[in-house]
Design an enzyme around this catalytic site. Structure first.
Site, PDB file in Angstrom:
ATOM      1  N   ARG A  66       0.787  -1.253   0.000  1.00 40.27           N
ATOM      2  CA  ARG A  66       0.000   0.000   0.000  1.00 40.27           C
ATOM      3  C   ARG A  66       0.813   1.295   0.000  1.00 40.27           C
ATOM      4  NH1 ARG A  66      -3.882  -2.874  -2.021  1.00 40.27           N
ATOM      5  NH2 ARG A  66      -5.312  -3.866  -0.558  1.00 40.27           N
ATOM      6  N   HIS A 183      -3.222 -11.593 -13.275  1.00 36.91           N
ATOM      7  CA  HIS A 183      -4.460 -11.683 -12.488  1.00 36.91           C
ATOM      8  C   HIS A 183      -5.544 -12.056 -13.502  1.00 36.91           C
ATOM      9  CE1 HIS A 183      -7.468  -9.875  -9.482  1.00 36.91           C
ATOM     10  NE2 HIS A 183      -8.174 -10.126 -10.562  1.00 36.91           N
ATOM     11  N   ASP A 309      -1.495 -12.930  -1.202  1.00 34.85           N
ATOM     12  CA  ASP A 309      -2.387 -11.855  -1.661  1.00 34.85           C
ATOM     13  C   ASP A 309      -2.833 -10.991  -0.473  1.00 34.85           C
ATOM     14  OD1 ASP A 309      -3.787 -10.154  -3.293  1.00 34.85           O
ATOM     15  OD2 ASP A 309      -5.358 -11.586  -3.822  1.00 34.85           O
ATOM     16  N   HIS A 313      -6.969  -3.373   4.157  1.00 33.77           N
ATOM     17  CA  HIS A 313      -7.966  -2.324   3.920  1.00 33.77           C
ATOM     18  C   HIS A 313      -8.369  -1.703   5.255  1.00 33.77           C
ATOM     19  CE1 HIS A 313      -8.660  -2.989  -0.335  1.00 33.77           C
ATOM     20  NE2 HIS A 313      -8.743  -4.283  -0.128  1.00 33.77           N
TER      21      HIS A 313
HETATM   22 ZN   LIG Z   1      -5.062 -10.309  -7.870  1.00 38.98          ZN
END
Ligand SMILES: [Zn+2]
Length: 438
Positions: A66, A183, A309, A313
């Site tokens: 992030r 992805h 992954d 958040h």
């Molecule tokens: Zn992804």
């Protein structure tokens, strides 16, 4: 620079053998029996591992840190702490930051912040397309030739859905031994999708996300990568059909690798029944049949690696109604334990295979040559795991800045007690030490 030297006594390796390991000047100096006479004394701090498991530090090829841009959710420092607590000594930072990591300047900034944090290796992943927009190729060679030496490129979060762009990207990275991490999500089949398409999405009235949206891209890209003789890595497989496609590709000798996340190895779309957005994730949780296929694929090597992954958040983007919530779960601190629970404790996989899937293979795919093994003369990236212990997941105790774990209150096996990064004991008896590699 002065670093403490360590003598790890009674260390149990993944193959079951018991050894002593001497760590000196950041390197694994000796592995052998009864090294106490040689390496004891003032110059070495003795750690009695007491036959707990000693493994090479874990390597994650799929981490969202992030920073820059979303430091309220995670920073490179907080993400590094989270990694170290989870037993990771190397993580790959995805490019969907702000600004996007699509230039030499941004990937070098990430690498610099990681060095300042100094707790584990953070290898920046470069975007495939400018701004992750899927319109024009990013400066792949500038990132590869930068001080960050980027080798993995991904638009993760988005799919490189345009076949022409995907072809050019696969052709481009060949010149410097790079890999495209895709992805796999056909955007036109998933517009507005909220969860796996099936009986449960129909019952809940949430827009479905069909398996074919993932599988059609996987099928296209394994054929294209093989045609171009380039390297493709498929992010977060979630469907039985996807596993079968990769199995077929490998049976044909195609150079494709694939990953699965811990959460897709254990959770199903039934979790969505309570409309708790903690279970909202991209790609979505699938059916128990898919989970079974993913576990089997990881056990037999069709799926090369586990990747977290890790997607932090803020609370307000999860404490809301399902359709408004963000996709994603944190995972660095629970990853090993979830894999142990689903794969090792169940007898599907032994510890040596776990080391291959969570350390050695990801290090090979990423080209992280100092990771993935405990070897005399190599940097000491080593973890100690209490395999008889259990722990109760408490999100308030996590090092991540975010709290969005789907495993709150789970009691999980395997406790990471110690992490050595370049021979520095950055985690000691479960606590971050503040030690820093200078
Ligand atoms: Zn992804």
């Amino acid at each position: 620079m002065t670093t403490t030297n360590y003598l790890l006594r009674n260390a149990r390796l993944a193959d079951g053998s018991i050894v002593d390991i001497a760590i000196e000047d950041g390197l694994t100096r000796r592995i052998g029996n009864d090294l106490a006479d040689q390496f004891a004394g003032e110059a070495f701090e003795t750690v009695d591992v007491n036959k707990n498991l000693v493994l090479p530090g874990l390597v994650d090829l799929h981490t969202h840190l992030r920073e820059p841009g979303f430091e309220g959710s995670e920073t490179i420092l907080s993400g590094s702490k989270s990694a170290v607590k989870g037993g990771y000594t190397a993580v790959s930072a995805m490019a969907n930051t702000w600004p996007v990591a699509d230039s030499a300047g941004v990937v070098e900034q990430v690498a610099r912040l990681a060095r300042d944090a100094g707790l584990c290796d953070v290898f920046p992943i470069g975007a495939v397309t400018v701004g992750l927009k899927g319109e024009a190729l990013a400066e792949l060679s500038a990132m590869a030739n930068s001080a960050a030496k980027v080798r993995i490129f991904s638009d993760d979060g988005n799919c490189v859905s345009d076949p022409v762009l995907m072809r050019r990207a696969l052709e481009y990275v060949k010149s410097f031994g790079g890999v495209i991490a895709q992805h796999a999500q056909e955007p036109r089949l998933t517009h507005g999708s909220q969860m796996n398409e099936g009986a449960i999405s129909s019952k809940l009235g949430l827009k479905g996300w069909p398996a074919i949206a993932e599988e059609s891209i996987i099928a296209r890209d394994i054929l294209m990568a093989h045609y171009l003789q380039s390297r493709l890595h498929i992010c977060h497989l979630t469907t039985r059909g996807g596993v079968e496609l990769v199995r077929w590709a490998k049976s044909q000798g195609m150079a494709v690798t694939a990953e699965v996340t811990p959460h897709h190895l254990i959770l199903t779309d039934e979790s969505a029944s309570g409309f708790d957005p903690i279970y909202k994730v991209n790609p979505p949780l699938r059916t128990s049949e898919d989970v079974q296929a993913l576990q089997d694929g990881l056990a037999d090597g069709t799926i090369d690696i586990v990747a977290t992954d890790h997607a932090p958040h803020p609370n307000d983007s999860k404490d809301c109604e399902w359709s408004a919530a963000s996709f994603g779960m944190i995972g660095l601190e629970t990853s090993l334990s979830v894999v142990v629970k689903t794969m090792v404790a169940s007898g599907k996989m032994d510890w040596e295979t776990l080391v291959e899937r969570m350390s050695a293979a990801p290090a090979r795919i990423g080209g992280y040559s100092s990771h993935g093994k405990i070897l005399e003369g190599a940097p000491a990236h080593i973890i100690i795991v209490d395999t008889t212990g259990e722990w109760k997941v408490d999100r308030e105790l996590m090092a991540s800045k975010s709290r969005n774990t789907p495993f709150q209150d789970y009691v999980l096996p395997a406790v990471v007690t110690d992490t050595f990064y370049n021979g520095v004991r950055v985690l000691k008896d479960g606590e971050l030490t503040g030690a820093k590699y200078e």
